[in-house]
Design an enzyme around this catalytic site. Structure first.
Site, PDB file in Angstrom:
ATOM      1  CG  HIS A 158      -2.759   9.511  -5.029  1.00 57.65           C
ATOM      2  ND1 HIS A 158      -1.649   9.384  -5.830  1.00 57.65           N
ATOM      3  CD2 HIS A 158      -2.377   9.023  -3.814  1.00 57.65           C
ATOM      4  CE1 HIS A 158      -0.642   8.873  -5.148  1.00 57.65           C
ATOM      5  NE2 HIS A 158      -1.059   8.635  -3.923  1.00 57.65           N
ATOM      6  CG  ASP A 161      -2.555  11.463  -8.561  1.00 61.26           C
ATOM      7  OD1 ASP A 161      -2.476  12.316  -7.667  1.00 61.26           O
ATOM      8  OD2 ASP A 161      -2.086  10.305  -8.447  1.00 61.26           O
ATOM      9  CG  HIS A 169      -0.280   0.065   2.534  1.00 66.97           C
ATOM     10  ND1 HIS A 169       0.256   1.227   3.044  1.00 66.97           N
ATOM     11  CD2 HIS A 169      -0.055  -0.886   3.486  1.00 66.97           C
ATOM     12  CE1 HIS A 169       0.760   0.995   4.245  1.00 66.97           C
ATOM     13  NE2 HIS A 169       0.594  -0.287   4.531  1.00 66.97           N
ATOM     14  CB  SER A 219       1.251   6.116  -3.565  1.00 64.52           C
ATOM     15  OG  SER A 219       1.671   7.414  -3.261  1.00 64.52           O
TER      16      SER A 219
END
Length: 483
Positions: free
Chosen positions: A459, A431, A210, A284
């Site tokens: 995002h 984003d 994540h 990310s």
């Protein structure tokens, strides 16, 4: 035709006026925040001493200690005010893993003063520009070598563990002490959600990582339930809560470096589950960890799927860590996501205040949200946001996103030249946190990488809201990599 030109000129004028207004308001707002953060520094020092009966270090001061020794580990002050670690028996901490953005973040007023002085010097003494550049470069190099007193104290705490020095592993008074935020299962491994065949019948493994201030629920509540039965029977799916986030340990004496994050993934997933080859899906900040793992295990990675990777190619003459800090957190009041990122990146004590208000009291916020929405909206994104400590988010942000600025280029070169796996990059067209150019920059380094820009997503909604479609896309990527 004339009307179209006039309309275009008017729109350009409005846009320029908006940017100017944003710049002016941002300057005054962040100048005030600079002062507020200084005040909060003293407030927290008094509060820490009152509640915990000891001073806790912060990064407001950049003065290093002269020398610290312990168990054969020595920290020496060199000429010019710089320090270096001469001997460290622990491989967990290396000086190059620590970003200078932790302790070198000039205020807006200081930046304005410096830029004004530099401009005046350029106008008055243009012929001395080369000398000025050399002085600036040497000053930058000195800042790189300086070890902040906070880092020294944290290193001292780790090195002193062999001498039974107290370790700051218990929650601080400003952190949440609930069971979900401080799991007692294992302080040395991450929380791992493992799905798939239990009898060893899985053909392949997939690791999900994540992003910043999130958790494994970003994957387990979205794509995991939407994989086909065939995929669930063929793949073992691993989603981790990174060190300091979710239900994983949150050690107070950790600097949350790239090395520590990678080693915890190895210890929690690759080693106990005997993972030999695997696909990686990362969002990310997790993309940086994915690249580090790919470089460390070049023969094991079967495919690499990156979502909104925070890759900013650093221009020549720029210091990578500071450049990335300014790109991720531009200190602007608009858009709001940039304002929030700027608060989290630039202000140590304001960030701690946000964590105190939101994370320490997350159960109250979650209850209020459920009442307002009549418990009809799932709150897994809020759970991931709330369940972290300021120490974890602060160090992870600086040591991973900013501190890896000089490493990502090398990682991408290794992936391009030494790995043969498929590389797929997704980015939301809307984003506002990380621009699409980050993904295109990855493709410029790895020409075989496929960049997929998804319209109508940002995002988070690059996954959330389109989880069914994304699950099918992942299955196709994995099948293609196995052919």
């Amino acid at each position: 035709m004339m009307e179209i030109r006039n309309a275009a000129a008017a729109m350009m004028a409005v846009a320029m006026a908006g940017r100017l207004l944003n710049d002016v308001v941002s300057f005054f707002v962040f100048t005030a925040l600079d002062l507020l953060d200084v005040v909060l520094c003293y407030v927290y020092k008094l509060a820490d001493y009152t509640v915990e009966w000891e001073w806790r270090p912060c990064y407001c001061s950049s003065s290093p200690k002269d020398m610290i020794t312990g168990s054969g580990k020595i920290l020496v002050l060199e000429s010019g005010g710089a320090s270096k670690v001469v001997s460290l028996s622990s491989t967990r901490l290396h000086l190059e893993d620590i970003s200078d953005t932790l302790y070198h973040r000039p205020s807006r007023l200081a930046e304005l003063s410096r830029s004004t002085v530099n401009e005046l010097r350029r106008l008055k003494r243009a012929h001395a520009a080369a000398a000025v550049a050399r002085r600036a470069a040497s000053a930058s190099a000195a800042a790189t070598l300086t070890i902040n007193a906070t880092i020294i104290q944290m290193l001292q705490g780790k090195m002193g563990a062999a001498r039974h020095m107290p370790s700051h592993t218990a929650p601080r008074w400003s952190d949440c002490a609930c069971a979900s935020c401080n799991p007692s299962a294992s302080p040395t491994t991450l929380f791992v959600r493992a799905d798939g065949p239990k009898d060893g019948g899985a053909a392949e493994d997939v690791l999900f990582i994540h992003g910043f201030i999130s958790s494994s629920a970003f994957w387990t509540e979205t794509v995991f339930p939407n994989f086909s039965d065939e995929a669930k029977a063929q793949y073992r799916l691993f989603a981790v809560d990174l060190l300091g986030f979710g239900r994983s340990p949150k050690p107070g004496d950790s600097l949350y470096t790239l090395r520590e994050h990678v080693e915890m993934i190895e210890r929690s997933v690759l080693e106990p589950y005997k993972v030999r080859s695997f696909h990686i899906v990362a969002h990310s900040l997790g993309s940086i960890l994915a690249l580090a793992l790919a470089v460390k295990y070049p023969g094991a990675v079967k495919s690499l799927t990156l979502l909104a990777p925070p890759y900013f190619p650093v221009p020549k003459g720029e210091k990578g860590t500071q450049y990335v800090l300014r790109r991720v957190a531009p200190r602007r009041v608009w858009p709001m996501i940039a304002f929030g990122a700027s608060i989290g990146c630039w202000y140590e004590h304001l960030g701690r205040t946000v964590a105190l208000v939101l994370c320490k009291n997350h159960r109250l916020w979650e209850l209020a949200f459920r009442l307002l929405t009549f418990n009809r909206i799932r709150t897994y994104l809020m759970d991931g946001f709330f369940c972290h400590t300021h120490n974890a988010s602060w160090h992870t942000l600086h040591n991973i996103i900013c501190g890896s600025a000089g490493k990502i280029d090398r990682y991408l070169d290794v992936v391009r030249d030494q790995l043969r796996c498929d590389v797929t990059v997704y980015h939301g067209r809307g984003d506002k946190l990380l621009p699409i150019q980050c993904s295109y920059a990855v493709r410029s380094k790895i020409p075989r990488a496929r960049v997929k820009v998804v319209d109508g997503t940002d995002h988070l909604t690059i996954v959330v809201g389109r989880q069914k479609a994304f699950a099918r896309e992942l299955e196709e990527i994995w099948k293609s990599a196995s052919r």
